[in-house]
Design a protein around this motif. Structure first.
Motif, PDB file in Angstrom:
ATOM      1  N   SER A   1      11.207  11.907 -42.887  1.00 49.23           N
ATOM      2  CA  SER A   1      10.925  10.496 -42.585  1.00 49.23           C
ATOM      3  C   SER A   1      10.220   9.826 -43.753  1.00 49.23           C
ATOM      4  CB  SER A   1      10.069  10.404 -41.318  1.00 49.23           C
ATOM      5  OG  SER A   1      10.744  10.965 -40.211  1.00 49.23           O
ATOM      6  N   GLY A   2       9.351  10.586 -44.420  1.00 51.46           N
ATOM      7  CA  GLY A   2       8.631  10.039 -45.563  1.00 51.46           C
ATOM      8  C   GLY A   2       9.534   9.673 -46.714  1.00 51.46           C
ATOM      9  N   LEU A   3      10.595  10.440 -46.929  1.00 50.96           N
ATOM     10  CA  LEU A   3      11.539  10.102 -47.994  1.00 50.96           C
ATOM     11  C   LEU A   3      12.227   8.772 -47.716  1.00 50.96           C
ATOM     12  CD1 LEU A   3      13.192  13.569 -48.731  1.00 50.96           C
ATOM     13  CD2 LEU A   3      11.759  12.232 -50.294  1.00 50.96           C
ATOM     14  N   VAL A   4      12.600   8.542 -46.465  1.00 48.50           N
ATOM     15  CA  VAL A   4      13.229   7.269 -46.101  1.00 48.50           C
ATOM     16  C   VAL A   4      12.242   6.124 -46.311  1.00 48.50           C
ATOM     17  CG1 VAL A   4      14.234   5.957 -44.200  1.00 48.50           C
ATOM     18  CG2 VAL A   4      14.816   8.378 -44.486  1.00 48.50           C
ATOM     19  N   ALA A   5      10.989   6.334 -45.912  1.00 53.60           N
ATOM     20  CA  ALA A   5       9.977   5.288 -46.096  1.00 53.60           C
ATOM     21  C   ALA A   5       9.713   5.039 -47.575  1.00 53.60           C
ATOM     22  CB  ALA A   5       8.689   5.694 -45.382  1.00 53.60           C
ATOM     23  N   LEU A   6       9.660   6.115 -48.368  1.00 47.30           N
ATOM     24  CA  LEU A   6       9.424   5.971 -49.802  1.00 47.30           C
ATOM     25  C   LEU A   6      10.569   5.212 -50.463  1.00 47.30           C
ATOM     26  CD1 LEU A   6       7.595   6.689 -52.201  1.00 47.30           C
ATOM     27  CD2 LEU A   6       8.838   8.852 -52.397  1.00 47.30           C
ATOM     28  N   CYS A   7      11.772   5.393 -49.981  1.00 51.85           N
ATOM     29  CA  CYS A   7      12.919   4.642 -50.492  1.00 51.85           C
ATOM     30  C   CYS A   7      12.688   3.143 -50.332  1.00 51.85           C
ATOM     31  CB  CYS A   7      14.185   5.081 -49.754  1.00 51.85           C
ATOM     32  SG  CYS A   7      15.714   4.287 -50.307  1.00 51.85           S
ATOM     33  N   GLY A   8      12.215   2.742 -49.149  1.00 55.28           N
ATOM     34  CA  GLY A   8      11.963   1.327 -48.910  1.00 55.28           C
ATOM     35  C   GLY A   8      10.830   0.795 -49.762  1.00 55.28           C
ATOM     36  N   VAL A   9       9.731   1.519 -49.819  1.00 56.25           N
ATOM     37  CA  VAL A   9       8.563   1.085 -50.593  1.00 56.25           C
ATOM     38  C   VAL A   9       8.912   0.966 -52.077  1.00 56.25           C
ATOM     39  CG1 VAL A   9       6.263   1.780 -51.360  1.00 56.25           C
ATOM     40  CG2 VAL A   9       6.878   1.976 -48.950  1.00 56.25           C
TER      41      VAL A   9
END
Length: 413
Positions: free
Chosen positions: A160-168
């Motif tokens: 989930s963190g990788l997906v969030a990091l993509c957005g950020v």
């Protein structure tokens, strides 16, 4: 009682992570191996079963420190570190080695066609996030989780963190390449597309010697290998396998010259700096096998390999003199010899190369997972990957059947 909260953060250098914390996640004393038969996210009992002790030199703190400290993988070269950390009660419980990239070089899982198509359609493909070991097409863990931790929970948080990091990061995508099959399946449950490819690996069947290995091949290939090994050492060439303190700065200087000469012809601009080789020589020489060829008192060719707990990983090769079959001897046959002597199970000979089949290296599936933020691009790539996976599977079957091994026990020796 509620479980402790997992917090996520990204850091811009491996030097910001203590080596003991990184290595406790990357190479714990016990780590999950494979999760055969799981099509979706594994249960905790499955994910923690089949624990093994397994050392992979490429995911060690020392290797990443050498890449980043030498200037090989840094923002200037288009590899800006964005390592994702998962903390539990303040302790680093999981890590994903990750980079914000401005190009698609040095990855060995090719997506430039995706980038071109997206940009022709008006999109912006770069930057993208790359969860991998830079310049290293060797399979291994990509979700690094501390031994004794709740693997399913930490892995889920990292995905989930990788997906969030993509957005950020305002990235178009996240690419987790050369992952383990279990991670590939887990990431698919979090919206990542699944991709396969193949490499060629040699497998040790308990051989006592190189001749024992040759005895398993059909007559034509057995004779060809013997001839190639003999002719490779013509012209007075000698072979010198070097490990540990036997690898001197003189040997590194020579090998770097080989690397630059061959890399410049193959890639235009070699990825690794001279400082990288000195740094790994200082911090992990025991994990390195440098196979060097000498003629008339000077080094003329060499190949670098890294030594894991059960695998020898072949990496770069180079030469300043070119002799028939010397590449096969230095890269493939010496690696097999070393693996047999050390009792290693596998030799991974790097990316590509169907010519390796005739030398006893058979197809092995590799796995990558790709999160694509744009839904239209995602649909197009998903359809492409479905056809590609079928092609890769069929090619592996055909190439395995065409392998050099004797088909029947009574085939003449």
């Amino acid at each position: 009682m509620a479980s402790s909260e997992i917090t996520l953060e990204a850091v811009s250098s491996v030097s910001q992570i203590p080596a003991e914390d990184w290595d406790a996640c990357a190479n714990p004393a016990s780590a999950p191996d494979t999760l055969d038969g799981l099509d979706t996210l594994a249960s905790p009992s499955d994910y923690c079963s089949n624990l093994i002790s397994h050392y992979n030199p490429f995911i060690s703190h020392a290797f990443f420190s050498s890449l980043e400290g030498s200037g090989s993988a840094c923002a200037r070269t288009g590899w800006g570190p964005r390592h994702l950390l998962a903390r539990l009660e303040g302790t680093i419980a999981g890590i994903v080695p990750c980079y914000l990239k401005s190009h698609s070089q040095g990855e060995y899982v090719f997506d430039r066609g995706w980038a071109d198509a997206y940009e022709r359609a008006g999109g912006r493909y770069y930057p993208k996030l790359q969860a991998s070991v830079p310049f290293t097409p060797a399979a291994g863990p990509r979700l690094l989780i501390r031994g004794g931790a709740d693997h399913e929970r930490i892995a889920t948080a990292l995905a989930s963190g990788l997906v969030a990091l993509c957005g950020v990061s305002k990235a178009s995508s996240v690419h987790v390449t050369f992952a383990r099959e279990a991670e590939w399946k887990l990431l698919a449950a979090h919206g990542f597309l699944q991709r396969t490819d193949q490499q060629f690996h040699w497998h040790n069947q308990g051989y006592g010697s190189f001749e024992d290995f040759l005895a398993t091949l059909n007559s034509r290939h057995r004779k060809a290998i013997r001839r190639e090994r003999r002719e490779a050492l013509a012209e007075g060439i000698t072979i010198h396998p070097l490990t540990g303190s036997d690898i001197t700065e003189d040997a590194w200087n020579a090998f770097f010259a080989f690397y630059m000469e061959t890399g410049s012809r193959k890639w235009g601009r070699p990825y690794l700096t001279r400082a990288f080789f000195s740094l790994i020589g200082e911090s992990m020489a025991k994990d390195v096998l440098l196979v060097m060829a000498r003629r008339n008192g000077r080094w003329i060719a060499g190949a670098i390999n890294f030594i894991g707990s059960d695998t020898l990983f072949g990496r770069n090769w180079g030469a300043i003199e070119h002799h028939p079959f010397l590449h096969f001897e230095v890269c493939y046959y010496q690696a097999i010899d070393f693996a047999i002597r050390r009792g290693l199970k596998t030799v991974e000979a790097g990316a590509q190369g169907e010519h390796k089949i005739a030398r006893g290296y058979l197809p092995q599936t590799t796995y990558s997972a790709h999160y694509i933020a744009d839904p239209d691009l995602r649909r197009a790539i998903s359809d492409y990957l479905r056809h590609e996976r079928a092609y890769v599977a069929e090619a592996a079957r055909e190439l395995t059947h065409a392998g050099p091994f004797r088909k029947t026990a009574d085939e003449p020796f």
